[in-house]
Design a protein around this motif. Structure first.
Motif, PDB file in Angstrom:
ATOM      1  N   ASP A  82       0.828  -1.206   0.000  1.00 61.11           N
ATOM      2  CA  ASP A  82       0.000   0.000   0.000  1.00 61.11           C
ATOM      3  C   ASP A  82       0.859   1.251   0.000  1.00 61.11           C
ATOM      4  OD1 ASP A  82      -2.172   1.759   0.228  1.00 61.11           O
ATOM      5  OD2 ASP A  82      -2.194   1.626   2.407  1.00 61.11           O
ATOM      6  N   GLU A 109       0.362  10.426   1.683  1.00 64.56           N
ATOM      7  CA  GLU A 109      -1.014  10.016   1.965  1.00 64.56           C
ATOM      8  C   GLU A 109      -1.057   8.570   2.467  1.00 64.56           C
ATOM      9  OE1 GLU A 109      -3.646  11.736   2.175  1.00 64.56           O
ATOM     10  OE2 GLU A 109      -2.938  13.622   1.313  1.00 64.56           O
ATOM     11  N   ALA A 110      -0.273   7.693   1.830  1.00 68.88           N
ATOM     12  CA  ALA A 110      -0.241   6.294   2.261  1.00 68.88           C
ATOM     13  C   ALA A 110       0.386   6.153   3.640  1.00 68.88           C
ATOM     14  CB  ALA A 110       0.514   5.454   1.238  1.00 68.88           C
ATOM     15  N   TYR A 111       1.445   6.903   3.888  1.00 65.63           N
ATOM     16  CA  TYR A 111       2.114   6.860   5.195  1.00 65.63           C
ATOM     17  C   TYR A 111       1.158   7.356   6.277  1.00 65.63           C
ATOM     18  CZ  TYR A 111       6.339   6.750   8.120  1.00 65.63           C
ATOM     19  OH  TYR A 111       7.286   6.431   9.072  1.00 65.63           O
ATOM     20  N   ARG A 112       0.432   8.430   5.988  1.00 65.79           N
ATOM     21  CA  ARG A 112      -0.506   8.991   6.963  1.00 65.79           C
ATOM     22  C   ARG A 112      -1.605   7.976   7.298  1.00 65.79           C
ATOM     23  NH1 ARG A 112      -5.198  11.857   6.586  1.00 65.79           N
ATOM     24  NH2 ARG A 112      -5.034  11.931   4.314  1.00 65.79           N
ATOM     25  N   ARG A 113      -2.097   7.257   6.287  1.00 65.33           N
ATOM     26  CA  ARG A 113      -3.128   6.238   6.519  1.00 65.33           C
ATOM     27  C   ARG A 113      -2.627   5.119   7.422  1.00 65.33           C
ATOM     28  NH1 ARG A 113      -3.801   6.467   0.918  1.00 65.33           N
ATOM     29  NH2 ARG A 113      -2.744   4.469   0.645  1.00 65.33           N
ATOM     30  N   ASN A 114      -1.340   4.837   7.344  1.00 66.95           N
ATOM     31  CA  ASN A 114      -0.770   3.660   8.011  1.00 66.95           C
ATOM     32  C   ASN A 114       0.232   4.013   9.097  1.00 66.95           C
ATOM     33  OD1 ASN A 114      -1.789   1.316   6.200  1.00 66.95           O
ATOM     34  ND2 ASN A 114      -0.990   2.779   4.721  1.00 66.95           N
TER      35      ASN A 114
END
Length: 212
Positions: A82, A109-114
């Motif tokens: 992801d 954005e991916a880092y923030r989600r995870n």
């Protein structure tokens, strides 16, 4: 990954051999594992915690995974896919600068989600040798793809020819990764747009790219 402390009666079923219901149960266990790992951390997580969160029996867990290490490996692999999926600057239309900025923003954005799981992943990589090697391999795949993009831009005369593409990719990845870790995991305060604009400017400057 390390072997479980309690040996299951038989080897877990392979994903390919599972029925639709079995795959649903397996996915439920993975989702439950993420919840538990994020709530109590890797070291304090037990198989029974995951089974309880998934509303299945202790023995059911071992039909699908050998240990908490194995399910953490599966969960982390999904996380890496992801987070890193959109990280490579694409070959689609747009200037190298536009592609690099788009890649950085997608990664953010991916880092923030995870972020919560990323924190645990980085922690486990400091004391689990097997997982550290897995983490290194995912980083290598990421930087290799970025290095190929840099090399492509060098051949087109868009990026400084004196740069080593691999070292440049590694340095930029380390800068972006650590900045996001301090910001999203450790809680450093910063204006989001200002910080992202600064990261973009530093990456572009390092490569000798303009905004156009």
């Amino acid at each position: 990954m390390a072997k479980p402390s309690v040996n299951p009666p038989s080897a877990p079923a392979t994903v390919e051999s599972l029925t639709p219901r079995g795959r649903k149960t397996r996915d439920s266990l993975i989702g439950a594992a993420r919840t538990v790992f994020e709530d109590v951390g890797f070291l304090d997580t037990r198989v029974e915690h995951i089974a309880q969160e998934a509303h299945v029996s202790y023995g059911t867990f071992y039909r699908y995974f050998e240990s908490k290490e194995e399910i953490f490996y599966e969960l982390s692999t999904r996380l890496f896919e992801d987070v890193h999926h959109h990280r490579e600057p694409s070959e689609s239309a747009g200037s190298p600068a536009e592609k690099l900025i788009a890649s950085n923003r997608a990664y953010y954005e991916a880092y923030r989600r995870n972020a919560r799981l990323m924190a645990i992943v980085e922690q486990v990589a400091t004391f689990n040798e097997d997982f550290r090697l897995v983490r290194q391999e995912h980083r290598r795949q990421l930087t290799d793809r970025t290095a190929r993009a840099i090399n492509r831009w060098q051949r087109d005369g868009r990026v400084r020819a004196d740069l080593d593409p691999v070292l440049a990719a590694r340095a930029m990845a380390a800068m972006v990764d650590h900045t996001l870790y301090l910001w999203l995991v450790q809680g450093d305060t910063a204006d989001a747009e200002a910080l992202l604009d600064t990261l973009d400017s530093m990456c572009l400057g390092a490569l000798g790219l303009g905004q156009g």
